[in-house]
Design a protein around this motif. Structure first.
Motif, short mmCIF file in Angstrom:
data_model
loop_
_atom_site.label_atom_id
_atom_site.label_comp_id
_atom_site.label_asym_id
_atom_site.label_seq_id
_atom_site.Cartn_x
_atom_site.Cartn_y
_atom_site.Cartn_z
N ASP A 112 -10.76 -33.14 7.89
CA ASP A 112 -10.99 -33.68 8.64
C ASP A 112 -9.47 -34.18 9.08
N ALA A 113 -9.19 -35.42 10.18
CA ALA A 113 -8.26 -35.47 10.58
C ALA A 113 -8.59 -37.23 9.76
N CYS A 114 -7.22 -37.47 10.47
CA CYS A 114 -7.31 -39.07 9.22
C CYS A 114 -6.55 -40.14 10.26
N GLN A 115 -6.28 -41.08 9.47
CA GLN A 115 -5.64 -42.59 10.52
C GLN A 115 -4.12 -41.96 10.56
N GLY A 116 -3.13 -42.21 12.12
CA GLY A 116 -2.18 -41.95 12.55
C GLY A 116 -2.11 -40.79 13.06
N SER A 131 -4.96 -39.93 15.37
CA SER A 131 -6.20 -40.13 16.97
C SER A 131 -4.75 -39.81 18.11
N THR A 177 -7.91 -36.82 19.18
CA THR A 177 -8.65 -37.47 18.09
C THR A 177 -8.53 -39.27 18.36
N SER A 178 -10.17 -38.95 18.48
CA SER A 178 -10.48 -40.72 18.54
C SER A 178 -10.94 -41.55 17.22
N TRP A 179 -11.77 -41.35 16.22
CA TRP A 179 -12.23 -41.80 14.74
C TRP A 179 -12.77 -41.48 14.24
N GLY A 180 -13.28 -41.60 13.08
CA GLY A 180 -14.78 -41.02 11.99
C GLY A 180 -14.73 -42.33 11.09
N GLY A 188 -14.42 -43.04 7.47
CA GLY A 188 -13.73 -42.53 6.68
C GLY A 188 -12.81 -41.23 7.21
N CYS A 189 -12.12 -40.09 5.44
CA CYS A 189 -11.38 -38.82 6.33
C CYS A 189 -12.33 -38.37 5.83
C1 4AZ Z 1 -7.83 -42.59 12.95
O1 4AZ Z 1 -8.15 -44.77 12.47
C2 4AZ Z 1 -8.37 -41.74 12.71
N1 4AZ Z 1 -11.38 -39.34 10.37
C3 4AZ Z 1 -8.20 -40.97 12.79
C4 4AZ Z 1 -9.60 -39.99 12.66
C5 4AZ Z 1 -10.40 -40.10 12.08
C6 4AZ Z 1 -10.64 -41.89 11.65
C7 4AZ Z 1 -9.53 -42.53 12.05
C8 4AZ Z 1 -11.51 -39.06 11.62
O2 4AZ Z 1 -6.43 -43.05 13.53
#
Ligand code: 4AZ
Length: 306
Positions: free
Chosen positions: A234-238, A240, A259-262, A264-265
């Motif tokens: 997955d992608a994660c915070q930072g 996006s 990349t937008s959100w989700g 958790g990761c």
């Molecule tokens: C974020 O906050 C973020 N798991 C980006 C992607 C995902 C979660 C959070 C996807 O930038």
């Protein structure tokens, strides 16, 4: 050799015409997009412990369109170069408090912890947030265009990604790649070196079904989803604002999503009905839903700057 005056004038005229024609051609030709000088990376056991979430460190120069968006010198989001003066990022990265003057975009980077030869740092002339963007989940139209105050000088470590052709679709099951300097696990550290992970595109039905199993069910129309029901990649915070990239028929990299959100990761969503410890797919703004808006702005933007 003797030549009449008339013939000489004609010859000079022809040379001038030829030169001006090739000059016009080279000016009007768009730079090649989606070209990575780095071949697909072979499996490497040194990489198995480093991740975006579940991915690995990139070979330098793999994604020359990847930029870091910084606020007061701190990395906040990713972004993608689409032309010498335009970068795409997520609207939520630039929507609040972020006046353009506190932001800058740095391209040609691999390791954020050091100054690297060939990197280029630009400030932002203007920010165009999609008019339909809403910060409320699912964050429909989570996309913004950044017009740089200057131009990127393309080279080995800096160049544009391809935009999809009108109507080009990325089918469910296709394995694409997302990259970024985001957290390596949900509560983990931010890496210094750019990370990548391969993820499958989900069908719209699979994604909608997954998001409807959430405690606060979500539905939307402008996103692409990726991942595995059991999580892991997955992608994660930072991350996006960065890109979901797929290869086109010619092997060039095309921007399929932002990349937008989700939730958790890398959590997975198979057991969401249990209501504790829920997860979601990775959610990306679907480029095919916003292509006309992008073209409208980058074309008029170019005209205005001439
Ligand atoms: C974020 O906050 C973020 N798991 C980006 C992607 C995902 C979660 C959070 C996807 O930038």
């Amino acid at each position: 050799m003797l030549m009449s005056k008339n013939k000489l004038v004609l010859l000079l005229g022809m040379i001038c015409l030829k030169l001006s024609k090739s000059a016009t051609l080279s000016l009007s030709k768009a730079p090649p997009c989606g070209q990575s000088l780095v071949k697909a990376q072979p499996w490497n056991y040194l990489n198995i412990f480093s991740r975006i979430v579940g991915g690995n460190q990139v070979v330098k120069g793999s994604y020359p369109w990847q930029v870091s968006l910084k606020r007061r010198e701190k990395h906040i989001c990713g972004g993608t170069i689409i032309s010498p003066q335009w970068v795409i990022t997520a609207a939520h990265c630039v929507a609040n408090r972020n006046t353009a003057s506190t932001l800058n975009v740095i391209a040609g980077k691999h390791d954020l912890s050091q100054t690297e030869p060939g990197e280029q740092n630009l400030t932002i002339e203007s920010i165009i947030i999609h008019p339909n963007f809403s910060i409320k989940k699912p964050m429909n139209y989570d996309i913004a265009l950044l017009k740089m105050a200057g131009t990127f000088h393309f080279g080995q470590f800096m160049g544009p990604v391809c935009l999809p052709e009108p109507g080009e679709q990325f089918k469910a099951g296709l394995i694409c790649t997302t990259a970024g300097w985001g957290r390596l696990t949900e509560d983990g550290i931010l890496p210094q070196v750019l990370q990548e992970v391969n993820v499958p595109i989900l069908s719209q039905e699979e994604c909608v079904a997954a998001l409807l199993t959430l405690k606060k069910p979500i539905s939307g129309q402008t996103f692409l989803c990726t991942g595995f029901p059991d999580g892991g990649r997955d992608a994660c915070q930072g991350d996006s604002g960065g890109s979901l990239m797929c290869r086109n028929e010619k092997g060039g990299w095309t921007l399929a999503g932002v990349t937008s959100w989700g939730l958790g990761c890398g959590r997975g969503w198979r057991n969401n009905v249990q209501k504790d410890d829920q997860g979601s797919p990775g959610i990306f703004t679907d480029l095919s839903k916003v292509l006309p808006w992008i073209h409208k702005h980058i074309q008029t933007g170019n005209k205005a700057s001439r």
